[in-house]
Design a protein around this motif. Structure first.
Motif, short mmCIF file in Angstrom:
data_model
loop_
_atom_site.label_atom_id
_atom_site.label_comp_id
_atom_site.label_asym_id
_atom_site.label_seq_id
_atom_site.Cartn_x
_atom_site.Cartn_y
_atom_site.Cartn_z
N ALA A 1 34.33 14.31 1.48
CA ALA A 1 35.72 13.76 1.15
C ALA A 1 35.32 12.36 0.38
N ASN A 2 34.35 11.69 0.64
CA ASN A 2 34.25 10.42 -0.26
C ASN A 2 34.07 10.89 -1.77
N LEU A 3 33.15 11.89 -1.96
CA LEU A 3 32.49 12.60 -2.97
C LEU A 3 33.86 13.00 -3.77
N LEU A 4 34.74 13.45 -3.45
CA LEU A 4 35.95 13.66 -3.94
C LEU A 4 36.75 12.48 -4.50
N THR A 5 36.72 11.63 -3.70
CA THR A 5 37.44 10.39 -4.23
C THR A 5 36.74 9.76 -5.29
N MET A 6 35.41 9.78 -5.22
CA MET A 6 34.65 9.11 -6.23
C MET A 6 34.85 9.92 -7.49
N LEU A 7 34.96 11.26 -7.32
CA LEU A 7 35.40 12.16 -8.71
C LEU A 7 36.50 11.63 -9.03
N ALA B 1 42.47 15.57 -10.51
CA ALA B 1 42.73 14.57 -9.60
C ALA B 1 43.55 14.32 -8.57
N MET B 2 44.71 14.90 -9.09
CA MET B 2 45.91 15.29 -7.94
C MET B 2 45.43 16.19 -6.95
N ILE B 3 44.69 17.16 -7.20
CA ILE B 3 44.35 18.47 -6.22
C ILE B 3 43.43 17.77 -5.36
N THR B 4 42.39 17.12 -5.69
CA THR B 4 41.48 16.52 -4.92
C THR B 4 42.05 15.22 -4.15
N ASP B 5 43.08 14.80 -4.32
CA ASP B 5 43.73 13.86 -3.43
C ASP B 5 44.48 14.53 -2.39
N LEU B 6 44.83 15.98 -2.59
CA LEU B 6 45.42 16.73 -1.42
C LEU B 6 44.37 17.03 -0.39
N PHE B 7 43.05 17.24 -0.80
CA PHE B 7 41.91 17.83 -0.16
C PHE B 7 41.02 16.60 0.75
N ASP B 8 40.80 15.61 0.06
CA ASP B 8 40.02 14.61 0.54
C ASP B 8 40.27 14.01 1.66
N GLY B 9 41.31 13.69 1.92
CA GLY B 9 42.06 12.79 3.17
C GLY B 9 41.94 13.83 4.34
N HIS B 10 42.53 15.42 3.94
CA HIS B 10 42.59 16.38 4.81
C HIS B 10 41.06 16.58 5.54
N LEU B 11 40.06 16.51 4.48
CA LEU B 11 38.77 16.87 5.08
C LEU B 11 38.10 15.80 5.72
N ARG C 1 39.75 13.76 7.81
CA ARG C 1 40.34 13.89 9.20
C ARG C 1 39.72 14.90 10.11
N THR C 2 39.96 16.20 9.48
CA THR C 2 39.63 17.21 10.10
C THR C 2 38.12 17.41 10.52
N TYR C 3 37.30 17.01 9.78
CA TYR C 3 35.79 16.73 9.96
C TYR C 3 35.26 15.68 10.43
N ASP C 4 36.11 14.68 10.90
CA ASP C 4 35.67 13.43 11.16
C ASP C 4 34.71 12.64 10.26
N LEU C 5 35.10 12.66 8.88
CA LEU C 5 34.36 12.12 7.78
C LEU C 5 35.09 10.60 7.56
N VAL C 6 35.71 10.16 8.24
CA VAL C 6 36.46 8.70 7.98
C VAL C 6 35.60 7.75 7.96
N THR C 7 35.55 7.14 6.58
CA THR C 7 34.67 5.90 6.45
C THR C 7 35.43 4.69 5.98
N ASP C 8 34.78 3.48 6.07
CA ASP C 8 35.35 2.41 5.59
C ASP C 8 35.74 2.35 4.11
N PHE C 9 34.57 3.07 3.44
CA PHE C 9 34.73 2.98 1.91
C PHE C 9 35.99 4.10 1.48
N GLY C 10 36.04 5.26 2.26
CA GLY C 10 37.29 6.25 2.11
C GLY C 10 38.71 5.45 2.28
N LYS C 11 38.65 4.72 3.33
CA LYS C 11 40.00 4.13 3.63
C LYS C 11 40.34 3.14 2.39
N ILE C 12 39.25 2.51 1.71
CA ILE C 12 39.49 1.48 0.57
C ILE C 12 39.93 2.35 -0.63
#
Length: 261
Positions: A74-80, A113-123, A125-136
């Motif tokens: 999820a964070n890798l998609l955000t970095m991308l 960029a818009m497609i990855t926005d649809l997936f990173d948050g879902h991933l 939340r679904t797989y418990d990959l929420v981090t402080d970096f991702g929230k910011i």
């Protein structure tokens, strides 16, 4: 002092001193080939206090293991998505900003960029990959790609500046509003907000492409719908923030009145 019991030496019975003594005895019996427990028991005795509770260090280690790594999908998609922002700007402005081929490449970067926005948050939340970096980083990446596209389009004269001002002003204003009322609660994302994001993405993507004919006319109406949804959902967020703040203040006053003294 040889022959002094552990309790007499200041350690409580069954405490760390006793555990160490038992660990030594177990290790010795294991080395001698007797039927007593082996070295594994000594390791466990050294890691656990005598009252049977897990050691403090063990709890910390377990918590560290349970935390999601920053380097998750999820964070890798955000970095991308963050890396795509400067790439999009370069592609959008290449060859003066009006080359259909370069605009097509810019559209591809924007679409990814818009497609990855649809997936990173879902991933996350679904797989418990929420981090402080991702929230910011996630909301920053969302606003960065949309803001870059709107500013480029307005700078090239394809989109009126007031449209860019309305959309970016709404996004920044709602973000600030969320921080102001966070002490009272969190404003949840609404269906209207999600529809607004989708409509904005489609409209901006159509403007990025060098469209002509009826498609050029259609994108005007799609952008008009996006602006209307931007304003309406923004006002709804303001209403929710006011209700949330009033409710929070009322609850605090009631709690103070009920408290003794």
């Amino acid at each position: 002092m040889t022959g002094v019991p552990a309790s007499a030496a200041g350690g409580p019975p069954g405490g760390r001193g006793a555990a160490s003594s038992r660990a030594g005895a177990d290790g010795a019996s294991g080395a001698a080939g007797t039927s007593g427990p082996g070295p594994g028991a000594a390791d466990r005795a050294a890691q656990e206090p005598g009252d049977g509770r897990p050691a403090r260090g063990g709890k910390i280690a377990a918590a560290a293991v349970n935390q999601a790594s920053v380097w998750n999908v999820a964070n890798l998609l955000t970095m991308l998505r963050l890396l795509l922002v400067p790439a999009f700007v370069l592609l959008m402005l290449a060859n003066g900003g009006y080359d259909p081929a370069w605009r097509s490449f810019a559209w591809a970067a924007f679409a990814i960029a818009m497609i990855t926005d649809l997936f990173d948050g879902h991933l996350a939340r679904t797989y418990d990959l929420v981090t402080d970096f991702g929230k910011i980083a996630d909301p920053i990446a969302d606003k960065a790609i949309m803001g870059a596209a709107l500013i480029c389009l307005s700078g090239l004269g394809d989109l009126p500046w007031w449209v860019t001002g309305v959309i970016l002003g709404r996004e920044l204003g709602i973000t600030l509003l969320r921080f102001l009322v966070i002490r009272y609660g969190v404003i949840p994302a609404s269906r209207g907000g999600k529809l607004k994001t989708l409509t904005q993405g489609v409209a901006v993507g159509m403007y990025v492409l060098a469209l002509t004919g009826w498609l050029a006319s259609l994108r005007f109406w799609v952008m008009a719908v996006a602006v209307v949804l931007t304003v309406v959902t923004g006002l709804d967020y303001v209403r929710q923030a006011i209700v949330l703040r009033r409710r929070g203040i009322a609850e605090r006053r009631a709690a103070l009145e009920e408290s003794p003294g």
